[in-house]
Design a protein around this motif. Structure first.
Motif, PDB file in Angstrom:
ATOM      1  N   LYS A 263     -22.046  -8.015  41.503  1.00 43.68           N
ATOM      2  CA  LYS A 263     -21.580  -6.788  42.141  1.00 43.68           C
ATOM      3  C   LYS A 263     -20.048  -6.737  42.198  1.00 43.68           C
ATOM      4  N   LEU A 264     -19.443  -7.899  42.010  1.00 44.38           N
ATOM      5  CA  LEU A 264     -17.971  -7.919  41.976  1.00 44.38           C
ATOM      6  C   LEU A 264     -17.421  -7.086  40.816  1.00 44.38           C
ATOM      7  N   LYS A 265     -18.277  -6.792  39.843  1.00 44.72           N
ATOM      8  CA  LYS A 265     -17.824  -5.962  38.719  1.00 44.72           C
ATOM      9  C   LYS A 265     -17.358  -4.581  39.192  1.00 44.72           C
ATOM     10  N   TYR A 266     -17.932  -4.116  40.302  1.00 46.39           N
ATOM     11  CA  TYR A 266     -17.539  -2.790  40.792  1.00 46.39           C
ATOM     12  C   TYR A 266     -16.093  -2.777  41.278  1.00 46.39           C
ATOM     13  N   LEU A 267     -15.527  -3.960  41.503  1.00 46.46           N
ATOM     14  CA  LEU A 267     -14.122  -4.042  41.910  1.00 46.46           C
ATOM     15  C   LEU A 267     -13.185  -3.593  40.794  1.00 46.46           C
ATOM     16  N   LEU A 268     -13.723  -3.513  39.561  1.00 49.99           N
ATOM     17  CA  LEU A 268     -12.899  -3.004  38.456  1.00 49.99           C
ATOM     18  C   LEU A 268     -12.430  -1.578  38.730  1.00 49.99           C
ATOM     19  N   LEU A 269     -13.166  -0.887  39.601  1.00 46.77           N
ATOM     20  CA  LEU A 269     -12.780   0.479  39.940  1.00 46.77           C
ATOM     21  C   LEU A 269     -11.425   0.536  40.633  1.00 46.77           C
ATOM     22  N   ILE A 270     -11.102  -0.499  41.404  1.00 51.36           N
ATOM     23  CA  ILE A 270      -9.877  -0.455  42.204  1.00 51.36           C
ATOM     24  C   ILE A 270      -8.627  -0.340  41.335  1.00 51.36           C
ATOM     25  N   LEU A 272      -8.457   0.536  38.274  1.00 58.28           N
ATOM     26  CA  LEU A 272      -8.566   1.725  37.434  1.00 58.28           C
ATOM     27  C   LEU A 272      -8.142   2.974  38.205  1.00 58.28           C
ATOM     28  N   VAL A 273      -8.665   3.124  39.422  1.00 56.72           N
ATOM     29  CA  VAL A 273      -8.309   4.295  40.232  1.00 56.72           C
ATOM     30  C   VAL A 273      -6.836   4.244  40.635  1.00 56.72           C
ATOM     31  N   LEU A 274      -6.322   3.040  40.966  1.00 54.08           N
ATOM     32  CA  LEU A 274      -4.901   2.923  41.302  1.00 54.08           C
ATOM     33  C   LEU A 274      -4.019   3.357  40.144  1.00 54.08           C
ATOM     34  N   GLY A 275      -4.405   2.946  38.932  1.00 52.64           N
ATOM     35  CA  GLY A 275      -3.650   3.358  37.752  1.00 52.64           C
ATOM     36  C   GLY A 275      -3.663   4.865  37.573  1.00 52.64           C
ATOM     37  N   MET A 276      -4.816   5.480  37.825  1.00 53.66           N
ATOM     38  CA  MET A 276      -4.914   6.939  37.712  1.00 53.66           C
ATOM     39  C   MET A 276      -4.065   7.633  38.764  1.00 53.66           C
ATOM     40  N   LEU A 277      -4.051   7.075  39.982  1.00 49.76           N
ATOM     41  CA  LEU A 277      -3.242   7.660  41.042  1.00 49.76           C
ATOM     42  C   LEU A 277      -1.753   7.558  40.731  1.00 49.76           C
ATOM     43  N   ILE A 278      -1.359   6.421  40.168  1.00 48.60           N
ATOM     44  CA  ILE A 278       0.055   6.261  39.777  1.00 48.60           C
ATOM     45  C   ILE A 278       0.418   7.282  38.708  1.00 48.60           C
ATOM     46  N   TYR A 279      -0.504   7.468  37.757  1.00 43.76           N
ATOM     47  CA  TYR A 279      -0.251   8.436  36.679  1.00 43.76           C
ATOM     48  C   TYR A 279      -0.118   9.852  37.234  1.00 43.76           C
ATOM     49  N   THR A 280      -1.073  10.256  38.104  1.00 40.67           N
ATOM     50  CA  THR A 280      -1.042  11.623  38.619  1.00 40.67           C
ATOM     51  C   THR A 280       0.100  11.857  39.586  1.00 40.67           C
ATOM     52  N   SER A 281       0.643  10.766  40.169  1.00 44.43           N
ATOM     53  CA  SER A 281       1.722  10.914  41.146  1.00 44.43           C
ATOM     54  C   SER A 281       3.099  10.886  40.505  1.00 44.43           C
TER      55      SER A 281
END
Length: 610
Positions: A263-270, A272-281
């Motif tokens: 289930k630790l694989k779901y931590l890959l989202l963190i 990924l989402v941070l990178g997207m937030l940096i891009y959109t910001s």
């Protein structure tokens, strides 16, 4: 909007890559269901999120055009809003809405299929669901709280199928599929919506199979799956039998339960989402730096010396092109309506103009006529008067501002101690902030009468009085400029950028190759292009926005249109002009003294509401 769509698709693709490579083969079916729904919604939300802590300055190449180039061309376009046909849409919009209509019709047809099956089937009500028996059929599927079963399935007493469909009903799987069906209608062009729906429907079967296999004999259940049933090709129903899924479902039934550590694989989202937030910001950064508030505390002498040092350094760094290249001479914000320059911005632009004009007078003695009043160093008093004038201008009715601007006049708030206003016409109105149609017509008539004369117009109400007068300064005539210098050998050393007014051979607009007057043909084609492609933004009309948008762009040595710069009263109007200019075709580049050069071209576009 296009950027939003592309960002959504890109984010969805990244989320699906993570799912297919790291999560799809695990038996965390409920977790995966949440993942698919959450990431799809995230892909729609993230492009709008701007987090201050993640903001970065992304530099962009910026060409700063000299202020003098903005008004070289006498050409001007006036675009008036007209009553457009109700169905006046572009072919791109037609394609988008047409696709949505087709997708919606297909959705209605699927609902119609379900309605007919329900209408002609035999209904048996149970506490948790309604069973609908279809005659002469082996189909099996559920939709909300209805389970559709063929009479041949019922005859064989396949209670396992009912148990399977009840899992779909209890967990509300139909809602998931209907959500993606709605997304298919809105974004029919996005293939990833179909992938998301397919992955979700697949998970629903895995979830139901896992639940039923706990209560039934796995071997018997797998045998049931291998039998042949009829299927309905409806994308938002949970059907028991789907040929493409049978093998995957049997494999999943035989698969050992995944270890919790995975289930630790779901931590890959963190990340990924941070990178997207940096891009959109991220936000763009021009080559000009912001003026700090503390700089306003500098006294006149210190501020002038500071700016002189900037100009000296710019001359060393950029040579004769210092006025074009020097950062911070003309910031973007000051070209917006109601923007008031800081003290340092005002001093910098004034001093840079003086030094640039001095350079030109030395280089071209006797050819440049300049009003001496424009060559005086700025002062605290002058800046204070400038601020007062700009603030006063903000009071005026928008239509009056447009009239004054269009007629190239000046306007000042009359103070109580103002004397010797000169001869003029006095017009009294109810409210200078909101003129009636009759009042603005009266003012325009008076302004037309005084144009080119020493007379003025005073417009007043009970609170304010404004003096409207013809501008004293004459526009600079820089057509004499020759954009070249002589080196020590006497040969011409060509600069890369030549103004449209000074160039030997202007860029050739497609269709003007054989024209005798290529400069005139170019102007005519530009006017035709703007008129043909112009669309007054609906939002701007509804907000009552109008005024002049000045646009300057570079026709490069390759004939491409680049470095579009705009000044206008509102971003909506600027965006429309930018859209039109970006549609200009490639041109044959301009030449000066035999060399291909970059050529800036400016043109004002005036938006007027009827």
């Amino acid at each position: 909007m296009l950027q939003f769509v592309l960002e959504c698709i890109a984010f969805q693709l990244l989320f699906l890559v993570i799912y297919d490579f790291f999560l799809k083969r695990e038996t965390f079916f409920q977790w995966n269901r949440v993942y698919l729904l959450a990431t799809f919604i995230l892909s729609l939300v993230l492009p709008w999120v701007k987090i201050e802590a993640f903001k970065q300055q992304v530099p962009q190449n910026l060409v700063m055009y000299p202020e003098l180039w903005w008004n070289f061309q006498k050409l001007e376009i006036t675009a008036t809003a007209i009553d457009e046909p109700f169905f006046n849409i572009t072919w791109q919009e037609g394609l988008l809405y047409g696709g949505m209509l087709v997708a919606f019709v297909l959705f209605l047809l699927k609902l119609g299929q379900l309605h007919l099956l329900k209408k002609h089937g035999k209904k048996i009500k149970y506490p948790e669901f309604t069973q609908i028996i279809i005659s002469n059929s082996t189909m099996a599927f559920s939709f909300f709280k209805s389970i559709f079963l063929g009479d041949k399935v019922v005859a064989k007493k396949h209670d396992t199928i009912i148990a399977h469909e009840l899992v779909h009903i209890r967990q509300g799987h139909t809602w998931d599929l209907l959500f993606f069906e709605l997304m298919r209608i809105i974004a029919w062009f996005n293939p990833l919506v179909y992938v998301y729906q397919n992955r979700t429907a697949e998970l629903h079967e895995f979830i139901a199979d896992a639940q039923v296999s706990k209560e039934q004999q796995p071997a018997h259940y797998q045998q049931l799956l291998a039998q042949v049933f009829e299927t309905e090709h409806i994308s938002f129903i949970n059907q028991f039998f789907t040929k493409s899924l049978i093998k995957k479902r049997i494999v999943m039934l035989q698969k050992s339960k995944s270890k919790d550590v995975f289930k630790l694989k779901y931590l890959l989202l963190i990340p990924l989402v941070l990178g997207m937030l940096i891009y959109t910001s991220c936000e763009s950064e021009s080559t000009t730096s912001e003026v700090k508030n503390q700089e306003l505390s500098l006294n006149d002498e210190a501020l002038i010396e500071d700016i002189k040092s900037e100009i000296k350094q710019a001359k060393i760094q950029y040579g004769e092109n210092w006025f074009i290249e020097m950062p911070n001479i003309f910031g973007d914000n000051q070209h917006k309506d109601f923007y008031i320059q800081t003290k340092k911005e005002y001093f910098r632009s004034s001093l840079s103009f003086i030094y640039y004009m001095s350079d030109l007078m030395q280089k071209y003695p006797g050819k440049l006529k300049i009003d001496p009043a424009s060559m005086v160093y700025p002062s605290e008093e002058e800046y204070t008067n400038y601020v007062k004038r700009e603030k006063a201008f903000q009071i005026l009715d928008e239509n009056l501002r447009i009239s004054v601007s269009d007629k190239d006049m000046s306007i000042h708030l009359i103070e109580k101690d103002d004397k010797n206003l000169g001869p003029g016409d006095w017009i009294t109105v109810e409210d200078v902030k909101d003129l009636t149609g009759t009042e603005i017509k009266k003012v325009n008539k008076a302004l037309d009468l005084i144009k080119g004369t020493p007379r003025n117009v005073v417009i007043k109400d009970e609170q304010y009085s404004f003096l409207i007068l013809n501008k004293i300064r004459q526009p600079l005539d820089l057509n004499f400029l020759e954009e070249s210098s002589k080196n020590s050998t006497g040969k011409s050393e060509q600069t890369e950028t030549i103004s449209f007014a000074s160039i030997d051979q202007v860029p050739i607009f497609p269709g003007c190759e054989n024209a005798s007057d290529k400069r005139g043909c170019f102007n005519d084609k530009i006017q035709l292009h703007i008129s043909k492609n112009f669309r007054y933004p609906i939002e701007a009309q509804e907000a009552g926005l109008q005024g002049r948008v000045s646009v300057m762009f570079m026709i490069t040595k390759e004939g491409a249109i680049e470095n579009i710069r705009l000044r206008g009263p509102d971003k909506l109007l600027e965006d429309e002009v930018e859209r039109i200019i970006k549609r200009l075709p490639n041109m044959t580049p301009g030449k000066h003294q035999g060399n291909t050069v970059n050529v800036p071209f400016s043109i004002p576009v005036t938006f007027k509401l009827k």
